[in-house]
Design a protein around this motif. Structure first.
Motif, short mmCIF file in Angstrom:
data_model
loop_
_atom_site.label_atom_id
_atom_site.label_comp_id
_atom_site.label_asym_id
_atom_site.label_seq_id
_atom_site.Cartn_x
_atom_site.Cartn_y
_atom_site.Cartn_z
N LYS A 39 -83.48 -33.02 -86.76
CA LYS A 39 -83.83 -33.00 -84.99
C LYS A 39 -84.03 -33.93 -84.50
N ASP A 40 -84.24 -33.90 -83.15
CA ASP A 40 -83.89 -35.03 -82.14
C ASP A 40 -83.13 -35.92 -81.83
N GLY A 41 -81.80 -35.01 -83.02
CA GLY A 41 -80.09 -35.78 -82.41
C GLY A 41 -79.82 -36.39 -83.94
N LYS A 42 -81.48 -36.50 -84.74
CA LYS A 42 -80.12 -37.23 -86.36
C LYS A 42 -80.33 -36.49 -87.73
N TRP A 43 -79.78 -36.26 -88.74
CA TRP A 43 -80.38 -36.71 -89.96
C TRP A 43 -81.53 -37.34 -91.10
N SER A 44 -82.00 -36.20 -90.87
CA SER A 44 -82.69 -37.07 -92.07
C SER A 44 -81.76 -37.73 -92.97
N GLU A 45 -83.23 -38.88 -93.78
CA GLU A 45 -81.53 -39.08 -95.14
C GLU A 45 -80.99 -37.95 -96.02
N HIS A 57 -88.91 -20.94 -88.55
CA HIS A 57 -89.66 -19.96 -87.53
C HIS A 57 -88.84 -18.40 -86.88
N GLU A 58 -89.66 -17.41 -86.64
CA GLU A 58 -89.33 -15.99 -86.70
C GLU A 58 -88.36 -15.85 -85.55
N GLY A 59 -87.98 -16.79 -84.86
CA GLY A 59 -86.58 -16.88 -83.59
C GLY A 59 -86.32 -17.64 -84.44
N ALA A 60 -86.39 -17.98 -85.60
CA ALA A 60 -84.76 -18.74 -85.65
C ALA A 60 -83.28 -18.35 -85.26
N PRO A 61 -82.51 -19.28 -84.43
CA PRO A 61 -81.09 -18.43 -84.17
C PRO A 61 -80.14 -18.08 -85.33
N ALA A 62 -80.60 -18.23 -86.98
CA ALA A 62 -80.65 -18.48 -88.02
C ALA A 62 -80.17 -16.86 -88.17
N ILE A 143 -78.26 -24.26 -91.63
CA ILE A 143 -78.81 -23.23 -90.35
C ILE A 143 -79.06 -23.31 -89.20
N GLY A 144 -79.15 -23.14 -88.55
CA GLY A 144 -80.01 -23.17 -87.26
C GLY A 144 -81.51 -22.29 -87.35
N VAL A 145 -82.59 -23.50 -87.27
CA VAL A 145 -84.07 -22.89 -87.37
C VAL A 145 -84.85 -23.37 -85.99
N GLY A 146 -86.13 -23.45 -86.12
CA GLY A 146 -86.82 -23.46 -85.00
C GLY A 146 -86.87 -22.12 -83.83
N GLN A 147 -88.49 -22.75 -83.21
CA GLN A 147 -88.42 -22.11 -82.10
C GLN A 147 -87.77 -21.12 -81.02
N LEU A 149 -85.99 -17.76 -78.65
CA LEU A 149 -85.69 -15.84 -77.85
C LEU A 149 -84.70 -15.86 -77.51
N GLY A 150 -83.86 -16.41 -76.57
CA GLY A 150 -82.89 -16.07 -75.94
C GLY A 150 -81.31 -16.93 -76.51
N LEU A 151 -80.54 -16.44 -76.55
CA LEU A 151 -79.26 -16.98 -76.57
C LEU A 151 -78.63 -18.27 -76.69
N LYS A 152 -79.41 -19.19 -77.27
CA LYS A 152 -79.37 -20.49 -77.68
C LYS A 152 -78.83 -20.87 -78.55
N THR A 153 -78.23 -22.76 -78.75
CA THR A 153 -78.26 -22.88 -79.64
C THR A 153 -79.59 -23.58 -80.34
N ALA A 154 -80.15 -24.11 -81.64
CA ALA A 154 -80.74 -24.06 -81.89
C ALA A 154 -81.04 -25.81 -81.81
N LYS A 155 -82.85 -25.67 -81.62
CA LYS A 155 -83.34 -27.65 -81.16
C LYS A 155 -82.91 -28.30 -83.07
N GLU A 156 -83.23 -27.32 -83.72
CA GLU A 156 -83.37 -27.86 -85.58
C GLU A 156 -82.58 -27.59 -86.77
N PHE A 157 -82.18 -27.94 -87.67
CA PHE A 157 -80.47 -27.65 -88.35
C PHE A 157 -81.65 -27.75 -90.09
N GLU A 158 -81.32 -27.26 -90.45
CA GLU A 158 -81.80 -27.19 -92.22
C GLU A 158 -80.41 -27.21 -92.51
#
Ligand code: PLP
Ligand code: COI
Length: 356
Positions: A39-45, A57-62, A143-147, A149-158
């Motif tokens: 998130k925000d460009g960095k990995w959590s521990e 989120h229902e809109g998750a790019p994954a 996986i790409g998660v987070g809110q 709709l359009g075809l673009k990369t997710a802002k958050e990943f798990e």
């Protein structure tokens, strides 16, 4: 067992009372999984968690655009009780390649390996014992998660790693002889995504597998999408062929997954068995008469000898018409599995000991 081994073993949790020898390749819940969030460009521990659910989120790019990739590797118990991974740095590298292809953040190798090790260690009780024939399958995923709709990369990943004890991928145990049917559907385009381990490649293969199974085969065999002439791979494994004249050949296609198992098997065939290895296009119809033995290889499939292939409405049988595994694939299997299970010397330094 020596005194020091007894002491170490006593501190470890009791193994689960599973009938290890009866396990198939299906999801068996275990206690812990590893999770890290980007998130925000960095990995959590990263941390171990107990829930086997992911709330996205229902809109998750994954979910919509298949912005996800995954890996598969196994942990095995050695005769002395050590828990061994097989070349996990290659899985880490392959996931980095897939992330780059799908515009996802790379999971650094150290995070990947730590996630795998923590998930394995925390689920020690579920790691099949040596000699059971079973292993602990490890499934890292990104996986790409987070809110969205359009075809673009997710802002958050798990990044998540879960594990499950498994038996053979194909139904019968040990060196099961399988059959393949050439698919009329394509898996991957030459400059597409076939060489990355991403979910999108697999959804498209489900129907091909179903159609192959309707013909009595275990899996689909995909040919190259440009000419439908050269062997690519099976739905969940690479292909190796023992050909006349001591040749051991694997497709040189750009559209197949760079299998860790296949790369290892090619090394063993060349160095330990003195075979002439080749990685090149294999023209199925032209060369099939020179096939002595065929196998599907992969983490889940291990080495599965292919007894028969269905091509253009006809079955072609190999060693003893597919009734049993041939000597080349049996030997490759023994060498590979022997190293993976810590039974024979690991002169290539392929195994990775998970400290317990
Ligand atoms: N090809 C495909 C399509 C696969 O899904 C797999 C499984 O991971 C393989 C090949 C074998 O790769 P590996 O040996 O790295 O498991
Ligand atoms: C593996 O062999 O690890 C795979 O990912 C194959 C999968 C289709 C079960």
């Amino acid at each position: 067992m020596t005194t020091s081994q007894t002491t170490v073993a006593n501190k470890l949790p009791e193994k689960k009372a599973l009938n290890w020898a009866e396990l198939g390749f299906s999801y068996q819940p275990t206690e812990y999984r590893f999770r890290a969030i980007h998130k925000d460009g960095k990995w959590s521990e990263g941390e171990l968690i107990t829930s086997d659910m992911i709330s996205v989120h229902e809109g998750a790019p994954a979910l919509h655009y298949a912005q996800q990739c995954f890996e598969g590797l196994k942990a095995q118990t050695a005769p002395d009780g050590r828990v061994l991974l097989f070349r996990p740095e290659l899985n880490a590298e392959r996931m980095r390649q897939a992330a780059g292809r799908l515009l996802m953040p790379e999971v650094p190798e150290a995070l990947f390996i730590r996630g795998v090790e923590e998930a394995v260690r925390a689920n020690y009780a579920w790691i099949p014992p040596h000699g059971s024939g079973a292993s602990l399958y490890i499934r890292p995923m990104l996986i790409g998660v987070g809110q969205n709709l359009g075809l673009k990369t997710a802002k958050e990943f798990e990044f998540r790693v879960f594990v499950s004890p498994v038996g053979p991928y194909y139904k019968s145990a040990g060196l099961a002889v399988i059959s393949l049917a050439v698919s009329e559907l394509d898996r991957a385009a030459p400059a597409g995504t076939g060489n990355f381990k991403i979910g999108a490649n697999y959804a498209g293969g489900l129907l091909a597998t179903r159609l192959a199974q309707e013909l009595g085969a275990n899996e689909a065999l995909f040919l190259d999408a440009r000419e439908r002439r050269y062997i690519d791979e099976a739905g969940s494994a690479n292909i190796v062929v023992a050909m006349t004249g001591g040749r051991f050949v694997t497709p040189g296609s750009s559209a197949v997954l760079p299998s860790v198992t296949r790369r290892s098997v090619m090394t063993l065939a060349e160095n330990e068995m003195g075979l002439k290895t080749e990685q090149r296009a294999i023209d199925l119809r032209k060369e099939i008469s020179e096939f002595e033995e065929v196998a599907a290889c992969g983490t889940a499939a291990v080495i599965s000898p292919v007894g028969r292939i269905y091509v253009d409405g006809q079955w072609h049988g190999f060693y003893k018409n597919g009734e049993e595994a041939g000597p080349v694939m049996q030997k490759v299997y023994q060498l590979l599995v022997g190293i993976q299970r810590g039974e024979i010397a690991d002169k290539y330094h392929w195994t990775h000991n998970v400290s317990l």
